[in-house]
Motif scaffolding. Sequence first.
Motif, PDB file in Angstrom:
ATOM      1  N   ARG A 121       0.853  -1.190   0.000  1.00  0.00           N
ATOM      2  CA  ARG A 121       0.000   0.000   0.000  1.00  0.00           C
ATOM      3  C   ARG A 121       0.888   1.239   0.000  1.00  0.00           C
ATOM      4  N   SER A 122       0.328   2.315  -0.506  1.00  0.00           N
ATOM      5  CA  SER A 122       0.989   3.611  -0.485  1.00  0.00           C
ATOM      6  C   SER A 122       0.064   4.595   0.201  1.00  0.00           C
ATOM      7  N   SER A 123       0.632   5.384   1.100  1.00  0.00           N
ATOM      8  CA  SER A 123      -0.165   6.336   1.859  1.00  0.00           C
ATOM      9  C   SER A 123       0.649   7.592   2.091  1.00  0.00           C
ATOM     10  N   ALA A 124       0.092   8.511   2.856  1.00  0.00           N
ATOM     11  CA  ALA A 124       0.764   9.788   3.089  1.00  0.00           C
ATOM     12  C   ALA A 124       2.109   9.607   3.779  1.00  0.00           C
ATOM     13  N   ASP A 125       2.254   8.530   4.556  1.00  0.00           N
ATOM     14  CA  ASP A 125       3.516   8.324   5.265  1.00  0.00           C
ATOM     15  C   ASP A 125       4.522   7.509   4.466  1.00  0.00           C
ATOM     16  N   GLY A 126       4.197   7.091   3.223  1.00  0.00           N
ATOM     17  CA  GLY A 126       5.165   6.407   2.395  1.00  0.00           C
ATOM     18  C   GLY A 126       4.639   5.142   1.760  1.00  0.00           C
ATOM     19  N   ASP A 127       5.557   4.417   1.113  1.00  0.00           N
ATOM     20  CA  ASP A 127       5.251   3.138   0.480  1.00  0.00           C
ATOM     21  C   ASP A 127       5.552   2.009   1.467  1.00  0.00           C
ATOM     22  N   HIS A 128       4.584   1.130   1.660  1.00  0.00           N
ATOM     23  CA  HIS A 128       4.700   0.048   2.639  1.00  0.00           C
ATOM     24  C   HIS A 128       4.940  -1.281   1.935  1.00  0.00           C
ATOM     25  N   TYR A 129       5.925  -2.020   2.447  1.00  0.00           N
ATOM     26  CA  TYR A 129       6.251  -3.346   1.931  1.00  0.00           C
ATOM     27  C   TYR A 129       6.197  -4.346   3.076  1.00  0.00           C
ATOM     28  N   GLU A 130       5.795  -5.559   2.777  1.00  0.00           N
ATOM     29  CA  GLU A 130       5.816  -6.635   3.761  1.00  0.00           C
ATOM     30  C   GLU A 130       6.856  -7.666   3.338  1.00  0.00           C
ATOM     31  N   MET A 131       7.643  -8.121   4.287  1.00  0.00           N
ATOM     32  CA  MET A 131       8.740  -9.036   3.998  1.00  0.00           C
ATOM     33  C   MET A 131       8.840 -10.057   5.116  1.00  0.00           C
ATOM     34  N   THR A 132       8.883 -11.329   4.742  1.00  0.00           N
ATOM     35  CA  THR A 132       9.014 -12.415   5.711  1.00  0.00           C
ATOM     36  C   THR A 132      10.362 -13.091   5.533  1.00  0.00           C
ATOM     37  N   LEU A 133      11.117 -13.161   6.620  1.00  0.00           N
ATOM     38  CA  LEU A 133      12.403 -13.852   6.592  1.00  0.00           C
ATOM     39  C   LEU A 133      12.177 -15.298   6.987  1.00  0.00           C
ATOM     40  N   LYS A 134      12.602 -16.217   6.118  1.00  0.00           N
ATOM     41  CA  LYS A 134      12.312 -17.623   6.383  1.00  0.00           C
ATOM     42  C   LYS A 134      13.345 -18.521   5.725  1.00  0.00           C
ATOM     43  N   GLU A 135      13.375 -19.751   6.235  1.00  0.00           N
ATOM     44  CA  GLU A 135      14.230 -20.781   5.662  1.00  0.00           C
ATOM     45  C   GLU A 135      13.448 -21.517   4.580  1.00  0.00           C
ATOM     46  N   THR A 186      10.251   9.786  -0.942  1.00  0.00           N
ATOM     47  CA  THR A 186       9.093   8.992  -0.529  1.00  0.00           C
ATOM     48  C   THR A 186       9.552   7.937   0.462  1.00  0.00           C
ATOM     49  N   PRO A 187       9.149   8.040   1.732  1.00  0.00           N
ATOM     50  CA  PRO A 187       9.604   7.050   2.717  1.00  0.00           C
ATOM     51  C   PRO A 187       9.230   5.622   2.303  1.00  0.00           C
ATOM     52  N   MET A 188      10.094   4.694   2.661  1.00  0.00           N
ATOM     53  CA  MET A 188       9.845   3.276   2.440  1.00  0.00           C
ATOM     54  C   MET A 188       9.735   2.609   3.805  1.00  0.00           C
ATOM     55  N   ILE A 189       8.597   2.006   4.069  1.00  0.00           N
ATOM     56  CA  ILE A 189       8.369   1.342   5.358  1.00  0.00           C
ATOM     57  C   ILE A 189       8.369  -0.158   5.108  1.00  0.00           C
ATOM     58  N   LEU A 190       9.314  -0.838   5.715  1.00  0.00           N
ATOM     59  CA  LEU A 190       9.526  -2.262   5.493  1.00  0.00           C
ATOM     60  C   LEU A 190       9.059  -3.031   6.729  1.00  0.00           C
ATOM     61  N   HIS A 191       7.944  -3.748   6.613  1.00  0.00           N
ATOM     62  CA  HIS A 191       7.373  -4.518   7.712  1.00  0.00           C
ATOM     63  C   HIS A 191       7.932  -5.944   7.640  1.00  0.00           C
ATOM     64  N   GLN A 192       8.793  -6.276   8.592  1.00  0.00           N
ATOM     65  CA  GLN A 192       9.451  -7.580   8.573  1.00  0.00           C
ATOM     66  C   GLN A 192       8.857  -8.517   9.615  1.00  0.00           C
ATOM     67  N   THR A 193       8.732  -9.781   9.214  1.00  0.00           N
ATOM     68  CA  THR A 193       8.352 -10.869  10.115  1.00  0.00           C
ATOM     69  C   THR A 193       9.481 -11.888  10.107  1.00  0.00           C
ATOM     70  N   ASN A 194      10.002 -12.228  11.285  1.00  0.00           N
ATOM     71  CA  ASN A 194      11.142 -13.132  11.381  1.00  0.00           C
ATOM     72  C   ASN A 194      10.668 -14.543  11.714  1.00  0.00           C
ATOM     73  N   LEU A 195      10.699 -15.427  10.711  1.00  0.00           N
ATOM     74  CA  LEU A 195      10.389 -16.842  10.911  1.00  0.00           C
ATOM     75  C   LEU A 195      11.640 -17.700  10.924  1.00  0.00           C
ATOM     76  N   LEU A 196      12.808 -17.078  10.949  1.00  0.00           N
ATOM     77  CA  LEU A 196      14.063 -17.826  11.029  1.00  0.00           C
ATOM     78  C   LEU A 196      14.283 -18.311  12.452  1.00  0.00           C
ATOM     79  N   PRO A 197      15.209 -19.259  12.657  1.00  0.00           N
ATOM     80  CA  PRO A 197      15.484 -19.748  14.015  1.00  0.00           C
ATOM     81  C   PRO A 197      16.460 -18.875  14.790  1.00  0.00           C
ATOM     82  N   VAL A 198      16.831 -17.710  14.237  1.00  0.00           N
ATOM     83  CA  VAL A 198      17.841 -16.847  14.859  1.00  0.00           C
ATOM     84  C   VAL A 198      17.362 -15.401  14.842  1.00  0.00           C
ATOM     85  N   PRO A 199      17.919 -14.546  15.705  1.00  0.00           N
ATOM     86  CA  PRO A 199      17.645 -13.108  15.597  1.00  0.00           C
ATOM     87  C   PRO A 199      18.338 -12.503  14.386  1.00  0.00           C
TER      88      PRO A 199
END
Length: 522
Positions: free
Chosen positions: A61-75, A106-119
């Motif tokens: 989505r794109s909004s007044a606060d920038g472009d939003h991306y969703e990203m999942t870290l996984k094995e 244009t700000p880029m907001i990256l929403h990350q979800t960590n499904l890896l076994p490590v930080p």
Amino acid sequence: MTGPTRRAVLKAAALALPSAVLTGCAGGGGSVGPGTLTSAARLPAPYTLPLPLPVPAAPVRSSADGDHYEMTLKETTTEILPGYATTIWGYDGTFPGTYLEARSGTPMILHQTNLLPVPIATHLHGGITPPSQDGFPTDLLYPRSLAHLATGRLRREAHTGHGGHETMHDPFAQVSTHQRAYAFPMRQRAATLWYHDHRMDFTGAQVWKGLAGLCVVRDDEDDALPLPRGEREIPLLLCDRAFDADGQLVYPAADPTLLGAPGMDESIMGGAQGDVILVNGAPWPYLEVAAARYRLRLINASNARRYELRLDGPADSRFTQIGGDGGLLEAPVHHTTLRISPAERFDVVVDFSRYAVGSSVTLVNLAGADGAGRVMRFHITRKAGDDSAIPNRLSDLPPLIPRGAHRHLVFSRNGSQWQINGTPFDPAVPHLRPAFGTTEHWTILSVERHPFHLHGAFFRVLGRGSSGPGPYDAGWKDTVELVPGDQIHLAVRFDAYRGRYLAHCHNLEHEDMAMMATLQVG
């Protein structure tokens, strides 16, 4: 240019350095180069696989606060070598990670979800970001399975070479569990950036497993130039890996789970190199091109390997450099060879109309041998119209004249420790306190070969030793190669954000063995 001699720099830094380090600086420390890991898997013949061409991700989505991306870290598993399913850790489960494209302003907001076994800690390399968004090595995103460890207290390797450990507490660490959002303002010029993991003590292993991706920033100035674009603008992310007999990535970490004691086998303490060169995740690929100009965005995403790239074809070949780490140069620079240290980026144009249709030109690495000496091949398959051009003037870069403090950083080895100014990394104790809004003169002296990288600001190279900048030092930089015994002068100015940043060696194994310096900008 004139400047202090190497001896004077060592004398100026002497108060910060123990005698053992000064002995190393004088030449008694020896040289520890990267170690090359050897593959046991069946490798493809070079130039038989097509180059993967990344497609930019669309924002959710794109909004007044920038472009939003969703990203999942996984094995997951992927086919890097034909016939093998290789386990990787990936941004969105891909290697390289998701290709991000941003617009300046244009700000880029990256929403990350960590499904890896490590930080993990994600750093936008080349991004001018607030400290809280910079991916500081202790600002970790833990998976839910490790929520009980989500504190600022970390167990780390003492790096004595004998397996010693110590508990380190970072009272300023910002930790999260399962999900977090990185907000990148993108108030910066068009440039080729990349992003990668930056977890303290484990960056090398986690990047080796796949945690690296490309990010390109665009702006009106770059768009207005008649440079090649569209299908003739090609990102080339270079890295090297080694594979075992089952096609799995080889990396001799002290603890393969990357959850226990940090550290690595002694064979790669000088840096990890593989014997297979990957371009956009493919081994020694080929690309079919028209007889026209192409813009190639080159990123060295290797842990420790440096490249000396050359076009080996039937005609005299050259690269025309139009940009670097921090975007467009003032004017084009011509090279027959490109020397790229880890984390550097070179934006170049290659004119394939110089070659006959039906011919091929090979991109080779003069700094490597056998498989490490091959990179990729271009097949010139067709004639085509070409309305692109390379202007004699690309951009106006304001001069950066130091008027503030003159600071010194000495990169050296003391026994089995990689150090800056004689001390290992401590996230809670600043090595330097740069002044905000003031252009400073930094002199960096290297005992071994190190790629110097600065967070939070770009810099300009003033000179090397008593000479001017080198042939690859033009424009705004955030990473620069230091050769053994080298002395480089930089104009550094932090004028975007105050707070905690880093300067460090971007040989990732050196970095993991504490060759980083905390900076407190204020």
